[in-house]
Design a protein around this motif. Structure first.
Motif, PDB file in Angstrom:
ATOM      1  N   CYS A  32       1.213  -0.993   0.003  1.00 12.00           N
ATOM      2  CA  CYS A  32       0.121  -0.023  -0.075  1.00 12.00           C
ATOM      3  C   CYS A  32       0.710   1.325   0.325  1.00 12.00           C
ATOM      4  N   CYS A  35       0.078   3.323   3.589  1.00 13.66           N
ATOM      5  CA  CYS A  35       0.715   2.195   4.809  1.00 13.66           C
ATOM      6  C   CYS A  35       0.812   1.523   4.663  1.00 13.66           C
ATOM      7  N   CYS A  67      -5.494  -2.178  -0.918  1.00 16.44           N
ATOM      8  CA  CYS A  67      -5.459  -1.862   0.398  1.00 16.44           C
ATOM      9  C   CYS A  67      -6.263  -2.937   1.665  1.00 16.44           C
ATOM     10  N   CYS A  72      -7.647   1.617   5.737  1.00 18.45           N
ATOM     11  CA  CYS A  72      -7.109   2.674   4.861  1.00 18.45           C
ATOM     12  C   CYS A  72      -7.787   2.408   3.857  1.00 18.45           C
ATOM     13  N   LYS A  74      -6.610   2.095   1.103  1.00 21.68           N
ATOM     14  CA  LYS A  74      -6.108   3.457  -0.256  1.00 21.68           C
ATOM     15  C   LYS A  74      -7.070   2.449  -1.801  1.00 21.68           C
TER      16      LYS A  74
HETATM   17 ZN   LIG Z   1      -2.965   0.837   3.250  1.00 22.01          ZN
END
Ligand SMILES: [Zn+2]
Length: 192
Positions: A32, A35, A67, A72, A74
């Motif tokens: 990711c 993160c 992600c 998160c 993402k």
């Molecule tokens: Zn992430």
């Protein structure tokens, strides 16, 4: 260049598919971007036009990742050599047919229009994308300076295609790889 022959060759589509899978695998291996957690597949459905029947299942998906961490999520969309932004035609078609527009005979153009179902208006729009929208992107401003001698924007994409070596297919693949950073989420170009 025999555009119809290049676009009719199924090896083109399997090569493009392999490049896209490699780009996606690379992105996935990096984790990711926010993160660092693992990325899972989260592909987008696509319905590209003028795609050979044999590859239609593979080409119905724009490879993308998300992600795995619930807080998160993402999205990470790798670069693509198959899909040039949200256009309904494959990048290969958008490059080759727009390149021909720089110097085709009207008869040849009509044949291509019939064969790929691309309307004259669409081709005009692609030309505007190449000669105006593209050259206005940060990507182009950053990368085009390295092209020596400078590429003539008015005759894009033909003038860019000329910069790559090899067969018609090799040059097309070279151009699609060169331009592929434009297809990632962060640099997406919105033109149809
Ligand atoms: Zn992430």
């Amino acid at each position: 260049m025999d555009v119809a022959a290049v676009l009719a060759d199924s090896r083109l589509y399997s090569l493009l598919q392999r490049f896209d899978e490699d780009l996606a695998a690379e992105q996935r291996a990096g984790g990711c971007p926010r993160c660092g957690a693992a990325l899972h597949w989260a592909c987008y459905p696509r319905k590209p036009r003028a795609v050979p029947r044999e590859v239609i299942a593979q080409y119905g998906r724009r490879l993308s990742l998300c992600c795995a961490r619930r807080d998160c999520r993402k999205r990470a969309t790798p670069a693509s050599v198959r899909f040039l932004g949200p256009k309904v035609y494959l990048g290969a078609v958008v490059v080759l047919i727009a390149a021909l527009r720089c110097g085709p005979t009207p008869a040849r153009m009509r044949t291509l229009e019939q064969r790929f179902g691309v309307s004259r208006r669409t081709i005009v729009r692609w030309r505007v994308w190449w000669t105006e929208a593209l050259i206005d992107t940060p990507f182009w401003r950053a990368r085009a300076g390295a092209l020596i001698p400078p590429v003539q924007p008015r005759a894009l994409p033909a003038t860019l295609l000329e910069r790559f070596a090899g067969s018609a297919r090799d040059r097309l693949l070279g151009l699609l790889r060169w331009i592929s950073p434009l297809t990632t989420g962060s640099a997406a170009v919105h033109a149809t």
